[in-house]
Design a protein around this motif. Sequence first.
Motif, PDB file in Angstrom:
ATOM      1  N   ASP A 175       0.839  -1.198   0.000  1.00 28.69           N
ATOM      2  CA  ASP A 175       0.000   0.000   0.000  1.00 28.69           C
ATOM      3  C   ASP A 175       0.874   1.248   0.000  1.00 28.69           C
ATOM      4  OD1 ASP A 175      -1.539   2.223   1.770  1.00 28.69           O
ATOM      5  OD2 ASP A 175      -2.976   1.016   0.645  1.00 28.69           O
ATOM      6  N   HIS A 176       0.475   2.266  -0.765  1.00 26.53           N
ATOM      7  CA  HIS A 176       1.310   3.457  -0.903  1.00 26.53           C
ATOM      8  C   HIS A 176       1.294   4.351   0.331  1.00 26.53           C
ATOM      9  CE1 HIS A 176      -2.665   5.021  -1.951  1.00 26.53           C
ATOM     10  NE2 HIS A 176      -2.191   6.245  -1.808  1.00 26.53           N
ATOM     11  N   ARG A 177       0.494   3.980   1.359  1.00 31.08           N
ATOM     12  CA  ARG A 177       0.471   4.735   2.614  1.00 31.08           C
ATOM     13  C   ARG A 177       0.818   3.855   3.813  1.00 31.08           C
ATOM     14  NH1 ARG A 177      -5.202   8.075   1.630  1.00 31.08           N
ATOM     15  NH2 ARG A 177      -4.282   9.958   0.703  1.00 31.08           N
ATOM     16  N   HIS A 178       1.422   2.730   3.556  1.00 30.21           N
ATOM     17  CA  HIS A 178       1.632   1.718   4.592  1.00 30.21           C
ATOM     18  C   HIS A 178       2.427   2.236   5.792  1.00 30.21           C
ATOM     19  CE1 HIS A 178       3.955  -1.548   6.525  1.00 30.21           C
ATOM     20  NE2 HIS A 178       2.830  -2.231   6.400  1.00 30.21           N
ATOM     21  N   ASN A 179       3.431   3.063   5.594  1.00 28.81           N
ATOM     22  CA  ASN A 179       4.297   3.479   6.696  1.00 28.81           C
ATOM     23  C   ASN A 179       3.656   4.498   7.621  1.00 28.81           C
ATOM     24  OD1 ASN A 179       6.177   1.810   5.514  1.00 28.81           O
ATOM     25  ND2 ASN A 179       7.441   3.459   4.677  1.00 28.81           N
ATOM     26  N   CYS A 180       2.506   5.039   7.252  1.00 28.46           N
ATOM     27  CA  CYS A 180       1.793   6.034   8.059  1.00 28.46           C
ATOM     28  C   CYS A 180       0.796   5.321   8.970  1.00 28.46           C
ATOM     29  CB  CYS A 180       1.071   7.029   7.154  1.00 28.46           C
ATOM     30  SG  CYS A 180       0.113   8.283   8.037  1.00 28.46           S
ATOM     31  N   LEU A 181       0.959   5.482  10.287  1.00 27.38           N
ATOM     32  CA  LEU A 181       0.086   4.793  11.234  1.00 27.38           C
ATOM     33  C   LEU A 181      -1.376   5.203  11.085  1.00 27.38           C
ATOM     34  CD1 LEU A 181       2.222   4.904  14.506  1.00 27.38           C
ATOM     35  CD2 LEU A 181       1.732   2.910  13.079  1.00 27.38           C
ATOM     36  N   TYR A 182      -1.613   6.449  10.680  1.00 21.35           N
ATOM     37  CA  TYR A 182      -2.995   6.904  10.532  1.00 21.35           C
ATOM     38  C   TYR A 182      -3.728   6.056   9.502  1.00 21.35           C
ATOM     39  CZ  TYR A 182      -6.990  10.005   9.975  1.00 21.35           C
ATOM     40  OH  TYR A 182      -8.269  10.510   9.927  1.00 21.35           O
ATOM     41  N   PHE A 183      -3.044   5.715   8.416  1.00 20.30           N
ATOM     42  CA  PHE A 183      -3.667   4.911   7.366  1.00 20.30           C
ATOM     43  C   PHE A 183      -3.520   3.419   7.620  1.00 20.30           C
ATOM     44  CE2 PHE A 183      -2.670   8.928   5.111  1.00 20.30           C
ATOM     45  CZ  PHE A 183      -3.974   9.287   4.792  1.00 20.30           C
ATOM     46  N   ARG A 184      -2.422   3.028   8.262  1.00 20.71           N
ATOM     47  CA  ARG A 184      -2.173   1.602   8.452  1.00 20.71           C
ATOM     48  C   ARG A 184      -3.079   0.992   9.501  1.00 20.71           C
ATOM     49  NH1 ARG A 184       3.438   1.297   9.605  1.00 20.71           N
ATOM     50  NH2 ARG A 184       3.279   0.538  11.746  1.00 20.71           N
ATOM     51  N   GLU A 185      -3.355   1.744  10.575  1.00 20.86           N
ATOM     52  CA  GLU A 185      -4.135   1.143  11.657  1.00 20.86           C
ATOM     53  C   GLU A 185      -5.135   2.103  12.288  1.00 20.86           C
ATOM     54  OE1 GLU A 185      -0.984  -0.070  14.305  1.00 20.86           O
ATOM     55  OE2 GLU A 185      -1.108   1.823  15.415  1.00 20.86           O
ATOM     56  N   GLY A 186      -5.250   3.300  11.736  1.00 27.11           N
ATOM     57  CA  GLY A 186      -6.216   4.261  12.257  1.00 27.11           C
ATOM     58  C   GLY A 186      -5.779   4.945  13.532  1.00 27.11           C
ATOM     59  N   SER A 187      -4.504   4.833  13.885  1.00 31.81           N
ATOM     60  CA  SER A 187      -3.999   5.499  15.085  1.00 31.81           C
ATOM     61  C   SER A 187      -3.174   6.722  14.679  1.00 31.81           C
ATOM     62  CB  SER A 187      -3.135   4.527  15.900  1.00 31.81           C
ATOM     63  OG  SER A 187      -1.946   4.191  15.202  1.00 31.81           O
TER      64      SER A 187
END
Length: 276
Positions: free
Chosen positions: A193-205
């Motif tokens: 995923d092109h946003r994988h490293n961002c916690l907001y997008f990866r897990e909603g935190s």
Amino acid sequence: MEELVREEIGSFVATSTENCFPDGEPYFAAPLVGFAAANDPLFADYKRIIGPFHLAPAEFLAGAATVICWVLPISRPTRESNRRQQHWPSREWSMTRTYGEQFNVALRRHLVAWLTGRGQRAVAPQLAPEWRALDDCRAGVASSWSERHAAYAAGLGTFSLNDALITERGIAHRLGTVVTDLALVPSPRRPADHRHNCLYFREGSCGRCIGRCPTGALSPAGHDKERCREYVYGAVPAAVEAEYGVSQTGCGLCQTAVPCEAAIPGSLLRPGGKRA
């Protein structure tokens, strides 16, 4: 050959006197380097994703084979100085934006000259006549070449809520690219995923960058580029230019005092999915 390119970039970063504050502290730590194939379908996709104005590598250099990309991680003392700021960037951060980027320009030119000296053709898109900044009615603040998107294509990181690139050395950095006809092995893009490293997008935190933005340009909806630009190129220089002695100050508050500042962050969730 890939290792030779990495060594040349790394050596220039380590030894150039242009990569130093007056006291000798470096603007940037050791770089990350990656390679993208010039014919990677992503570059064609960018004409749809970013806009038709975004140029492909071959539009900068006929016969292009590779886009060489690098990440210059901002030094720890500079990051620490900016963590303490609440409204304006620190003096060290602002000096890095001006003088560190001047070094980055020197690195682009050095790599072009080094490749040319080895019988290759090369061009730095950021310094080419085809590069231009523009306001596109759909994309907003944009340019004809995005070094962030090139670095993503080269497997160096993924995008964040604030539109920056989160690399294995974090989000506080500057980027550079050179297009060449030298064929190099492309670096793998590991995250699906092109946003994988961002916690907001990866897990909603997370989402801590939202609270770090002094002008409200960040929200769960994303990044207001126009509001950000007005602050970074208008309000900030007006406030600190005379004191700091530089007109290109940057801001970087959303890139410091956040979990992704200097690494790909681990989960903020406890077992069961609750926020830690």
